[in-house]
Design an enzyme around this catalytic site. Structure first.
Site, PDB file in Angstrom:
ATOM      1  N   LYS A  50      12.892 -18.899  41.178  1.00  0.00           N
ATOM      2  CA  LYS A  50      11.786 -18.213  41.848  1.00  0.00           C
ATOM      3  C   LYS A  50      11.006 -19.171  42.739  1.00  0.00           C
ATOM      4  CE  LYS A  50      13.204 -15.354  39.072  1.00  0.00           C
ATOM      5  NZ  LYS A  50      14.677 -15.282  38.949  1.00  0.00           N
ATOM      6  N   HIS A 437      -7.732   0.180  49.955  1.00  0.00           N
ATOM      7  CA  HIS A 437      -7.001   0.371  51.209  1.00  0.00           C
ATOM      8  C   HIS A 437      -7.170  -0.862  52.088  1.00  0.00           C
ATOM      9  CE1 HIS A 437      -5.355   2.511  54.643  1.00  0.00           C
ATOM     10  NE2 HIS A 437      -6.405   2.107  55.352  1.00  0.00           N
TER      11      HIS A 437
HETATM   12  P1  NAD Z   1      24.560 -10.397  34.828  1.00  0.00           P
HETATM   13  O1  NAD Z   1      25.069  -9.900  33.543  1.00  0.00           O
HETATM   14  O2  NAD Z   1      23.260  -9.889  35.372  1.00  0.00           O
HETATM   15  O3  NAD Z   1      25.648 -10.126  35.981  1.00  0.00           O
HETATM   16  C1  NAD Z   1      26.991 -10.572  35.907  1.00  0.00           C
HETATM   17  C2  NAD Z   1      27.786  -9.767  36.925  1.00  0.00           C
HETATM   18  O4  NAD Z   1      29.091 -10.334  37.020  1.00  0.00           O
HETATM   19  C3  NAD Z   1      27.961  -8.314  36.527  1.00  0.00           C
HETATM   20  O5  NAD Z   1      27.650  -7.501  37.623  1.00  0.00           O
HETATM   21  C4  NAD Z   1      29.445  -8.241  36.131  1.00  0.00           C
HETATM   22  O6  NAD Z   1      30.009  -6.981  36.331  1.00  0.00           O
HETATM   23  C5  NAD Z   1      30.043  -9.282  37.062  1.00  0.00           C
HETATM   24  N1  NAD Z   1      31.342  -9.833  36.631  1.00  0.00           N
HETATM   25  C6  NAD Z   1      31.732 -10.151  35.372  1.00  0.00           C
HETATM   26  N2  NAD Z   1      32.987 -10.649  35.385  1.00  0.00           N
HETATM   27  C7  NAD Z   1      33.393 -10.666  36.672  1.00  0.00           C
HETATM   28  C8  NAD Z   1      34.582 -11.073  37.327  1.00  0.00           C
HETATM   29  N3  NAD Z   1      35.614 -11.567  36.635  1.00  0.00           N
HETATM   30  N4  NAD Z   1      34.663 -10.953  38.684  1.00  0.00           N
HETATM   31  C9  NAD Z   1      33.622 -10.441  39.384  1.00  0.00           C
HETATM   32  N5  NAD Z   1      32.477 -10.035  38.814  1.00  0.00           N
HETATM   33  C10 NAD Z   1      32.352 -10.146  37.476  1.00  0.00           C
HETATM   34  O7  NAD Z   1      24.538 -11.977  34.682  1.00  0.00           O
HETATM   35  P2  NAD Z   1      23.972 -13.106  35.645  1.00  0.00           P
HETATM   36  O8  NAD Z   1      23.657 -12.574  36.990  1.00  0.00           O
HETATM   37  O9  NAD Z   1      24.956 -14.213  35.515  1.00  0.00           O
HETATM   38  O10 NAD Z   1      22.625 -13.491  34.923  1.00  0.00           O
HETATM   39  C11 NAD Z   1      22.656 -14.071  33.617  1.00  0.00           C
HETATM   40  C12 NAD Z   1      21.473 -13.630  32.796  1.00  0.00           C
HETATM   41  O11 NAD Z   1      20.268 -14.123  33.318  1.00  0.00           O
HETATM   42  C13 NAD Z   1      21.385 -12.143  32.716  1.00  0.00           C
HETATM   43  O12 NAD Z   1      21.303 -11.777  31.370  1.00  0.00           O
HETATM   44  C14 NAD Z   1      20.133 -11.795  33.461  1.00  0.00           C
HETATM   45  O13 NAD Z   1      19.427 -10.762  32.807  1.00  0.00           O
HETATM   46  C15 NAD Z   1      19.325 -13.083  33.460  1.00  0.00           C
HETATM   47  N6  NAD Z   1      18.626 -13.215  34.735  1.00  0.00           N
HETATM   48  C16 NAD Z   1      17.511 -12.469  34.955  1.00  0.00           C
HETATM   49  C17 NAD Z   1      16.864 -12.565  36.165  1.00  0.00           C
HETATM   50  C18 NAD Z   1      15.628 -11.742  36.411  1.00  0.00           C
HETATM   51  O14 NAD Z   1      15.101 -11.152  35.463  1.00  0.00           O
HETATM   52  N7  NAD Z   1      15.140 -11.658  37.648  1.00  0.00           N
HETATM   53  C19 NAD Z   1      17.357 -13.381  37.169  1.00  0.00           C
HETATM   54  C20 NAD Z   1      18.505 -14.109  36.932  1.00  0.00           C
HETATM   55  C21 NAD Z   1      19.132 -14.021  35.702  1.00  0.00           C
END
Ligand code: NAD
Length: 466
Positions: A50, A437
C-alpha cells in the site's frame, strides 16, 4: 496467585495483537519471532504494497492531470525512491509495534520456535543456542507462505513472488503475473503505472474470484482499456529462459500462444505455514490449515491457533480479531469465533470495496432490487479527476434492507467503513442523513436512493422500473 504464562509463536498481526491482549488481561507473555515483528502484513504484504500504491496513485494523478502533465523521465529512479520510502514506512511501523510490546512488558525472543507439547516450546536462536519455554497456554500464529505451482517455482530473480516484486530497483519492461487475485491485481496496477507492459494469466473464468461479478467486469474493462492484458481460463504451460528474458507458452481458450517478458510474478495464493513440529506434537490439520474448534483451540488442549495458519480468511484484520478472541479464551473467557462481516478492499486503480452479499448470493435468498450511482455524476469524484466506477447497492425487495454494497472507484476503502454499518439496515435509515457537500458519501446516498428510482443526479428512470 501467579499470573498465567503464555507463549505466542509468530509476531505478525495475529500474534502481536494476541500478545498485547493477553498482557492487558494480566498474563506474562513471551512472543517468539524468527524474523521481524510485524510478519507478512507489515514487512512483505499489506503495508509495503500500500505504501508503493500510494505513490503510484500520486504519480497517476500527476500524469493524468491536465495541469501538471507529468511524465517521469526515469521511472526506475522513481521506483527506487518509492522502495526507499516504503522501507522507511515499514521500519517506522515495526518500531511502533516493538514499542507497544515493550510497554506491555511482552518479552520478545528472536528465534525459531518449535512446539514440543502443550506446555513446552523450544526456541532455536542464532548459532544453535537453545532455550526451553514453559507455558500454561500456547498461541500459534505462524502465518502463511506464498504458494507455488509445480513447473513454476520462483528463482527469486526472473520468476519472482510478491516478496521480490516489492524490492525491485528497475521497472521491468514486461511483467507476466500468474494469478489474478488480490496480489496480482494490486501489483498489476503498480507496475502498469510505472510503465511496465503487464499481462495477467488467470486459471479461472475471471480475475478476483469471489468479488461481485459486475465490479470485476468493469475493473477488467478499465484495465484492458489502459493496456493491461488479461487472459482468463488460461494457464502457463512452460517457462524458458531466453537471453536476458523469459519465453512463456500459455494455454488460452483461443489456443496456445507465446509470450516474452522480463519477469514472471507468481501470485497464485498463499498456503498455511504448518511446520512438521506442529504435526509431531499432535496438532491436527484440515485441508484449509490448523484444525481449531469455535474457541480457536487446536486438537491439543491449551494450544490455540489464529490467522492465516487456520486458513479461514487470510486477511490481517481477521488474524487480529482472532488474536484478541484466543487470548481472551486463554484467560478464561468463553468466546466463540463466528465469521464476521468484513469489507474486502482491493487497492487497485480504481479501488474496490465489497461488503455483504453479491448479487448472485442475494438472489438465492429472495427477490432483490438494485441501485447504482456512477462517480461520473458525483462532484467530488469529478473535481478529484477520479470519475471512473460506480456504487452498487443490493437490497431486499420485501424487507427494504441493505444486503450488499459494492464499490469501484475513489477511496472505496473509506466508503466501505460506512457501507459496513449499513448492511442489514433499512435503506431509509441511511438516506435520511444529509451528507456534506461535495463528498463521495453523497454518491453512496444517491446509490441507495436509486434502488427505488429516486436518485436526484440521474436522469429520470426508464418507465417500467420499480
Ligand atoms: P488469491 O487467493 O487472492 O488469488 C490467487 C489467484 O491465483 C486466484 O485468482 C486463483 O484462481 C489464481 N490461480 C491459482 N492457480 C493458478 C494457476 N496455476 N495459474 C493461474 N492462476 C492461478 O491470492 P493472492 O493474490 O496470492 O493473495 C494472497 C493472500 O493475501 C490472499 O489470501 C489475499 O486475501 C491476501 N491479500 C489481501 C489483500 C487485500 O486485502 N487488499 C491484498 C493482497 C493480498
Amino acid at each position: 496467585m501467579d499470573s498465567k504464562q503464555i507463549v505466542v509463536i509468530g509476531g505478525g498481526p495475529g500474534g502481536y495483537v494476541a500478545a498485547i491482549r493477553a498482557a492487558q488481561l494480566g498474563a506474562r507473555v513471551t512472543l517468539v519471532e524468527k524474523d521481524r515483528i510485524g510478519g507478512t502484513c507489515l514487512n512483505r504484504g499489506c503495508i509495503p504494497t500500500k505504501a508503493l500504491l500510494q505513490d503510484a496513485k500520486l504519480l497517476r494523478s500527476l500524469k493524468n492531470s491536465p495541469v501538471f502533465r507529468y511524465e517521469p523521465l526515469n521511472p526506475s529512479g522513481l521506483l527506487r525512491s518509492m522502495v526507499e520510502r516504503k522501507e522507511k514506512v515499514v521500519d517506522e511501523l515495526v518500531k511502533g509495534i516493538e514499542f507497544l510490546l515493550s510497554s506491555y512488558r511482552v518479552k520478545v525472543i528472536q528465534g525459531e520456535a518449535h512446539l514440543l507439547n502443550s506446555k513446552r516450546v523450544e526456541v532455536i536462536k542464532g548459532r544453535n543456542e537453545r532455550e526451553i519455554l514453559e507455558a500454561d497456554a500456547i498461541l500459534l500464529a505462524p502465518g502463511s507462505v506464498s504458494r507455488s505451482i509445480p513447473h513454476l517455482s520462483p528463482d527469486r530473480e526472473k520468476i519472482i513472488t510478491s516478496d521480490e516484486a516489492l524490492e525491485l530497483r528497475e521497472v521491468p519492461q514486461e511483467m507476466v503475473i500468474v494469478g489474478g487475485g488480490y496480489i496480482g491485481v494490486e501489483l498489476a496496477t503498480f507496475f502498469h503505472t510505472l510503465g511496465s507492459k503487464v499481462t495477467i494469466v488467470e486459471i479461472l473464468d475471471n480475475i478476483l474470484p469471489g468479488i461481485e461479478e459486475e465490479v470485476v467486469r468493469n475493473l477488467r474493462r478499465i484495465f484492458e482499456k489502459e493496456g493491461i492484458q488479461i487472459f482468463t481460463n488460461s494457464s502457463v504451460e512452460e517457462v524458458r529462459k531466453e537471453g536476458t528474458g523469459l519465453e512463456l507458452k500459455i494455454d488460452t481458450p483461443k489456443g496456445k500462444m507465446g509470450l516474452s517478458c522480463e519477469k514472471v510474478l507468481l501470485a497464485v495464493g498463499r498456503t498455511p505455514n504448518i511446520t512438521s513440529d506442529l504435526t509431531q506434537a499432535g496438532i491436527e490439520n484440515t485441508p484449509e490449515g490448523i484444525k481449531v474448534n469455535s474457541y480457536l483451540e487446536t486438537t491439543l488442549p491449551n494450544v490455540y491457533a489464529i490467522g492465516d495458519a487456520i486458513g479461514e480468511t487470510m486477511l490481517a484484520p481477521i488474524a487480529m480479531a482472532q488474536g484478541v478472541l484466543a487470548s481472551e479464551n486463554v484467560m478464561g473467557f468463553k468466546r466463540q469465533w463466528k465469521k464476521p462481516l468484513i469489507p474486502l478492499c482491493i487497492f487497485s486503480y480504481p479501488e474496490i470495496a465489497s461488503v455483504g452479499l453479491t448479487e448472485k448470493e442475494a438472489k438465492e435468498r429472495g427477490p432483490i432490487k438494485i441501485g447504482r450511482f456512477p462517480f461520473r455524476s458525483n462532484p467530488k469524484a469529478i473535481l478529484s479527476a477520479e470519475p471512473e466506477g460506480w456504487i452498487k447497492v443490493i437490497a431486499s425487495q420485501k424487507e427494504d434492507t441493505i444486503l450488499g454494497i459494492h464499490i469501484l472507484g475513489p477511496d472505496a476503502n473509506i466508503l466501505a467503513s460506512v457501507a459496513l454499518t449499513m448492511i442489514g439496515g433499512k435503506l431509509g435509515e441511511f438516506t435520511r442523513f444529509i451528507q456534506a457537500h461535495p463528498t463521495l458519501p453523497e454518491a453512496l446516498r444517491e446509490a441507495c436512493l436509486d434502488v427505488d428510482g429516486l436518485a436526484i443526479h440521474l436522469p429520470k428512470p426508464f418507465r417500467g422500473r420499480p
